[in-house]
Motif scaffolding. Structure first.
Motif, PDB file in Angstrom:
ATOM      1  N   LEU A 133       2.650  -2.792   5.831  1.00  0.00           N
ATOM      2  CA  LEU A 133       3.567  -1.714   5.473  1.00  0.00           C
ATOM      3  C   LEU A 133       4.845  -1.733   6.298  1.00  0.00           C
ATOM      4  O   LEU A 133       5.921  -1.418   5.787  1.00  0.00           O
ATOM      5  CB  LEU A 133       2.874  -0.361   5.638  1.00  0.00           C
ATOM      6  CG  LEU A 133       1.842   0.032   4.584  1.00  0.00           C
ATOM      7  CD1 LEU A 133       1.432   1.480   4.783  1.00  0.00           C
ATOM      8  CD2 LEU A 133       2.367  -0.175   3.168  1.00  0.00           C
ATOM      9  N   LEU A 142       8.971   3.262  -0.298  1.00  0.00           N
ATOM     10  CA  LEU A 142       7.829   3.136  -1.187  1.00  0.00           C
ATOM     11  C   LEU A 142       7.733   4.371  -2.078  1.00  0.00           C
ATOM     12  O   LEU A 142       8.020   5.488  -1.634  1.00  0.00           O
ATOM     13  CB  LEU A 142       6.535   2.991  -0.378  1.00  0.00           C
ATOM     14  CG  LEU A 142       6.351   1.668   0.358  1.00  0.00           C
ATOM     15  CD1 LEU A 142       5.093   1.724   1.216  1.00  0.00           C
ATOM     16  CD2 LEU A 142       6.279   0.507  -0.620  1.00  0.00           C
ATOM     17  N   THR A 146       2.439   5.045  -4.188  1.00  0.00           N
ATOM     18  CA  THR A 146       1.888   4.137  -3.186  1.00  0.00           C
ATOM     19  C   THR A 146       1.370   4.908  -1.976  1.00  0.00           C
ATOM     20  O   THR A 146       0.300   4.599  -1.445  1.00  0.00           O
ATOM     21  CB  THR A 146       2.950   3.113  -2.744  1.00  0.00           C
ATOM     22  OG1 THR A 146       3.369   2.352  -3.881  1.00  0.00           O
ATOM     23  CG2 THR A 146       2.383   2.166  -1.698  1.00  0.00           C
ATOM     24  N   TRP A 147       2.116   5.903  -1.545  1.00  0.00           N
ATOM     25  CA  TRP A 147       1.641   6.717  -0.421  1.00  0.00           C
ATOM     26  C   TRP A 147       0.352   7.443  -0.790  1.00  0.00           C
ATOM     27  O   TRP A 147      -0.567   7.566   0.040  1.00  0.00           O
ATOM     28  CB  TRP A 147       2.715   7.724  -0.004  1.00  0.00           C
ATOM     29  CG  TRP A 147       3.887   7.087   0.670  1.00  0.00           C
ATOM     30  CD1 TRP A 147       5.146   6.905   0.153  1.00  0.00           C
ATOM     31  CD2 TRP A 147       3.915   6.528   1.987  1.00  0.00           C
ATOM     32  NE1 TRP A 147       5.952   6.276   1.064  1.00  0.00           N
ATOM     33  CE2 TRP A 147       5.238   6.031   2.198  1.00  0.00           C
ATOM     34  CE3 TRP A 147       2.985   6.401   3.009  1.00  0.00           C
ATOM     35  CZ2 TRP A 147       5.611   5.416   3.392  1.00  0.00           C
ATOM     36  CZ3 TRP A 147       3.361   5.794   4.198  1.00  0.00           C
ATOM     37  CH2 TRP A 147       4.662   5.310   4.376  1.00  0.00           C
ATOM     38  N   VAL A 150      -2.403   4.896  -0.462  1.00  0.00           N
ATOM     39  CA  VAL A 150      -2.750   4.639   0.936  1.00  0.00           C
ATOM     40  C   VAL A 150      -3.695   5.727   1.441  1.00  0.00           C
ATOM     41  O   VAL A 150      -4.742   5.449   2.052  1.00  0.00           O
ATOM     42  CB  VAL A 150      -1.497   4.557   1.824  1.00  0.00           C
ATOM     43  CG1 VAL A 150      -1.892   4.504   3.304  1.00  0.00           C
ATOM     44  CG2 VAL A 150      -0.650   3.339   1.458  1.00  0.00           C
ATOM     45  N   SER A 169       0.084   1.305  11.003  1.00  0.00           N
ATOM     46  CA  SER A 169       0.862   0.865   9.847  1.00  0.00           C
ATOM     47  C   SER A 169       0.887  -0.647   9.679  1.00  0.00           C
ATOM     48  O   SER A 169       1.205  -1.148   8.596  1.00  0.00           O
ATOM     49  CB  SER A 169       2.294   1.401   9.954  1.00  0.00           C
ATOM     50  OG  SER A 169       2.827   1.192  11.249  1.00  0.00           O
ATOM     51  N   VAL A 180      -3.596  -1.424  -2.218  1.00  0.00           N
ATOM     52  CA  VAL A 180      -3.691  -1.156  -0.783  1.00  0.00           C
ATOM     53  C   VAL A 180      -4.920  -1.833  -0.192  1.00  0.00           C
ATOM     54  O   VAL A 180      -6.022  -1.751  -0.749  1.00  0.00           O
ATOM     55  CB  VAL A 180      -3.766   0.363  -0.526  1.00  0.00           C
ATOM     56  CG1 VAL A 180      -3.927   0.662   0.960  1.00  0.00           C
ATOM     57  CG2 VAL A 180      -2.518   1.057  -1.080  1.00  0.00           C
TER      58      VAL A 180
END
Length: 236
Positions: A133, A142, A146-147, A150, A169, A180
């Motif tokens: 990342l 991002l 995507t977050w 994660v 990270s 991920v």
């Protein structure tokens, strides 16, 4: 996992992933002579990336860090074969894989006993076309999705009661499909209860803040909130 036993050595390996000769595959020279080294990375020693018949792999020799590591580079106190760092790591990775967490598949591990100490090596799957990342966030932002992903992956790991002792990270990867992955499970372990999970998340948050100041990564509290939203929404 199959096991090869001798008086001073144990090898654990998955024959479906490793058709190569298990007792030779922990030597980088074996791969070099076969012309199957595809890269390397420096950290605590060299991690070799090698091309197996079934999949690409990362070969790592266990080494100590810090000041003590300068005195005793790669020897550990022997407390039993199942308590060696390599045996514990492949067992944990196997649990995570079976639990649906995206982590490198464990391929093989070796521990060699030398008196009261041992040395160890591990072979795990190399995640294809993946970047950490930090490297990605140095170049671009991002999306929220995507977050969320994660956060969901961290939650899935936590729901299996696995504590990643170095959750940061750099140990979260994205592959070319934006999936991920979590990596680097040396010294990680299963832990009962719930209280530790918040501290584990706080460690991850601190790592993003650190990299924001150090490398100027694209990170904000909105990003962190999206990660937490993904964490809270996911449930086994």
């Amino acid at each position: 996992m199959q096991e090869i036993k001798s008086e001073n050595q144990r090898i654990w390996f998955n024959p479906e992933l490793l058709p190569e000769q298990p007792d030779a595959c922990f030597d980088p020279v074996f791969w070099q002579q076969a012309g199957r080294v595809i890269g390397s990375a420096e950290g605590r020693g060299t991690t070799w990336f090698v091309q197996g018949e079934k999949l690409d792999m990362a070969l790592r020799h266990y080494r100590r860090g810090g000041l003590f590591g300068k005195l005793v580079a790669d020897s550990y106190c022997f407390l039993g074969w199942q308590k060696t760092r390599c045996a514990e790591e492949i067992a944990l990775l196997d649990k995570l894989v079976r639990g649906g967490v995206r982590v490198p598949r464990p391929v093989a591990a070796r521990a060699i006993r030398k008196g009261l100490c041992y040395q160890a090596d591990i072979l795990v799957e190399k995640i294809a076309e993946a970047k950490d990342l930090v490297g990605i966030l140095q170049k671009e932002e991002l999306p929220t999705a995507t977050w969320l992903a994660v956060g969901a992956m961290v939650r899935k790991m936590h729901d299996l009661q696995v504590c990643h002792t170095d959750l940061n990270s750099h140990n979260i990867l994205l592959d070319s499909q934006q999936q991920v992955w979590l990596i680097d499970f040396d010294k990680c372990y299963e832990q009962a209860g719930e209280a530790w999970k918040e501290k584990n998340l706080a460690r991850l948050h601190r790592s993003f803040i650190k990299e924001q100041g150090k490398r100027g990564i694209h990170f904000s509290e909105q990003c962190w909130q999206a990660l937490l939203d993904g964490y809270e929404r996911f449930s086994c």
